[in-house]
Design a protein around this motif. Sequence first.
Motif, PDB file in Angstrom:
ATOM      1  N   LYS A 206      73.316 -26.615  15.317  1.00 19.59           N
ATOM      2  CA  LYS A 206      71.862 -26.723  15.259  1.00 19.59           C
ATOM      3  C   LYS A 206      71.467 -27.746  14.207  1.00 19.59           C
ATOM      4  O   LYS A 206      72.170 -27.941  13.214  1.00 19.59           O
ATOM      5  CB  LYS A 206      71.219 -25.378  14.914  1.00 19.59           C
ATOM      6  CG  LYS A 206      71.352 -24.353  16.003  1.00 19.59           C
ATOM      7  CD  LYS A 206      70.590 -23.092  15.666  1.00 19.59           C
ATOM      8  CE  LYS A 206      70.701 -22.092  16.797  1.00 19.59           C
ATOM      9  NZ  LYS A 206      69.852 -20.925  16.573  1.00 19.59           N
ATOM     10  N   ALA A 207      70.331 -28.386  14.438  1.00 28.07           N
ATOM     11  CA  ALA A 207      69.770 -29.341  13.482  1.00 28.07           C
ATOM     12  C   ALA A 207      68.264 -29.397  13.712  1.00 28.07           C
ATOM     13  O   ALA A 207      67.764 -28.936  14.750  1.00 28.07           O
ATOM     14  CB  ALA A 207      70.381 -30.733  13.673  1.00 28.07           C
ATOM     15  N   THR A 208      67.556 -29.944  12.753  1.00 27.99           N
ATOM     16  CA  THR A 208      66.133 -30.188  12.933  1.00 27.99           C
ATOM     17  C   THR A 208      65.841 -31.634  12.560  1.00 27.99           C
ATOM     18  O   THR A 208      66.525 -32.215  11.716  1.00 27.99           O
ATOM     19  CB  THR A 208      65.243 -29.269  12.066  1.00 27.99           C
ATOM     20  OG1 THR A 208      65.565 -29.458  10.698  1.00 27.99           O
ATOM     21  CG2 THR A 208      65.413 -27.821  12.447  1.00 27.99           C
ATOM     22  N   ILE A 209      64.840 -32.191  13.230  1.00 32.51           N
ATOM     23  CA  ILE A 209      64.304 -33.477  12.802  1.00 32.51           C
ATOM     24  C   ILE A 209      62.826 -33.239  12.484  1.00 32.51           C
ATOM     25  O   ILE A 209      62.159 -32.428  13.142  1.00 32.51           O
ATOM     26  CB  ILE A 209      64.481 -34.591  13.852  1.00 32.51           C
ATOM     27  CG1 ILE A 209      63.853 -34.213  15.186  1.00 32.51           C
ATOM     28  CG2 ILE A 209      65.936 -34.949  14.032  1.00 32.51           C
ATOM     29  CD1 ILE A 209      63.830 -35.347  16.190  1.00 32.51           C
ATOM     30  N   THR A 210      62.343 -33.913  11.456  1.00 33.29           N
ATOM     31  CA  THR A 210      60.940 -33.800  11.051  1.00 33.29           C
ATOM     32  C   THR A 210      60.298 -35.169  11.182  1.00 33.29           C
ATOM     33  O   THR A 210      60.801 -36.140  10.615  1.00 33.29           O
ATOM     34  CB  THR A 210      60.827 -33.284   9.598  1.00 33.29           C
ATOM     35  OG1 THR A 210      61.505 -32.028   9.502  1.00 33.29           O
ATOM     36  CG2 THR A 210      59.381 -33.118   9.199  1.00 33.29           C
ATOM     37  N   VAL A 211      59.211 -35.237  11.921  1.00 39.67           N
ATOM     38  CA  VAL A 211      58.455 -36.478  12.078  1.00 39.67           C
ATOM     39  C   VAL A 211      57.171 -36.314  11.276  1.00 39.67           C
ATOM     40  O   VAL A 211      56.439 -35.334  11.444  1.00 39.67           O
ATOM     41  CB  VAL A 211      58.141 -36.767  13.556  1.00 39.67           C
ATOM     42  CG1 VAL A 211      57.387 -38.079  13.702  1.00 39.67           C
ATOM     43  CG2 VAL A 211      59.418 -36.793  14.386  1.00 39.67           C
ATOM     44  N   SER A 212      56.912 -37.277  10.375  1.00 42.25           N
ATOM     45  CA  SER A 212      55.723 -37.239   9.517  1.00 42.25           C
ATOM     46  C   SER A 212      54.879 -38.473   9.766  1.00 42.25           C
ATOM     47  O   SER A 212      55.393 -39.585   9.846  1.00 42.25           O
ATOM     48  CB  SER A 212      56.132 -37.202   8.037  1.00 42.25           C
ATOM     49  OG  SER A 212      56.952 -36.094   7.780  1.00 42.25           O
ATOM     50  N   SER A 213      53.568 -38.246   9.854  1.00 42.23           N
ATOM     51  CA  SER A 213      52.611 -39.340  10.029  1.00 42.23           C
ATOM     52  C   SER A 213      51.363 -38.969   9.239  1.00 42.23           C
ATOM     53  O   SER A 213      50.645 -38.038   9.614  1.00 42.23           O
ATOM     54  CB  SER A 213      52.279 -39.545  11.505  1.00 42.23           C
ATOM     55  OG  SER A 213      51.309 -40.562  11.658  1.00 42.23           O
ATOM     56  N   GLY A 214      51.116 -39.691   8.132  1.00 44.75           N
ATOM     57  CA  GLY A 214      50.003 -39.309   7.253  1.00 44.75           C
ATOM     58  C   GLY A 214      50.252 -37.906   6.740  1.00 44.75           C
ATOM     59  O   GLY A 214      51.319 -37.606   6.221  1.00 44.75           O
ATOM     60  N   GLU A 215      49.292 -37.021   6.940  1.00 39.33           N
ATOM     61  CA  GLU A 215      49.453 -35.636   6.490  1.00 39.33           C
ATOM     62  C   GLU A 215      49.975 -34.721   7.596  1.00 39.33           C
ATOM     63  O   GLU A 215      50.144 -33.531   7.388  1.00 39.33           O
ATOM     64  CB  GLU A 215      48.116 -35.117   5.951  1.00 39.33           C
ATOM     65  CG  GLU A 215      47.689 -35.847   4.684  1.00 39.33           C
ATOM     66  CD  GLU A 215      46.508 -35.195   3.995  1.00 39.33           C
ATOM     67  OE1 GLU A 215      46.250 -34.006   4.237  1.00 39.33           O
ATOM     68  OE2 GLU A 215      45.862 -35.880   3.201  1.00 39.33           O
ATOM     69  N   LEU A 216      50.233 -35.285   8.766  1.00 41.69           N
ATOM     70  CA  LEU A 216      50.721 -34.491   9.895  1.00 41.69           C
ATOM     71  C   LEU A 216      52.246 -34.457   9.913  1.00 41.69           C
ATOM     72  O   LEU A 216      52.894 -35.447   9.591  1.00 41.69           O
ATOM     73  CB  LEU A 216      50.209 -35.082  11.214  1.00 41.69           C
ATOM     74  CG  LEU A 216      48.696 -35.170  11.372  1.00 41.69           C
ATOM     75  CD1 LEU A 216      48.351 -35.887  12.663  1.00 41.69           C
ATOM     76  CD2 LEU A 216      48.063 -33.793  11.338  1.00 41.69           C
TER      77      LEU A 216
END
Length: 159
Positions: free
Chosen positions: A111-121
């Motif tokens: 298992k793994a996670t990816i986090t996508v960030s854009s501004g405060e989202l």
Amino acid sequence: MKQLLTMICFLAAVMLSTSCQKELPDDIKIDVNQGGKAPTPTPTPELKVSEPGQFSAQGGQQTITITATDAWTLSKSTGSDWLTVKTMSGSAGTTNVDLVAAENTSTELRKATITVSSGELKKVVELSQSAANSKISLNVDNLNFTSDSGSKSFSIKSN
């Protein structure tokens, strides 16, 4: 300047004519634009990330789609060395990002996670890869022993 003065007089007349009738709510907003151009609306920030399916134990490639109104960055969870992400950042718009999973020779689900960030989202996407089938191998087909004493050896390999 003359247009501004005319607009102020008009607003004063509107306010005076309505003051005898009903109070205006506090949340009314009137934009005055002297240049004659409509104000440019500020877009609502948006971040969408498609969900990939589960990777097979053999590995392979899947593509996710990131849609954002601002620039974005992507990060992987620790311990996800088996997963390669081809693009780690992008600009506003829609971007396809390739994810590549190495073969899983373990009998454990990864298992793994990816986090996508854009501004405060932020969007967190869970990824997983199927476990390999259990394998056992011997280096001999059979061992024959006689009534005399003796020893023989063989090896067993397993994932």
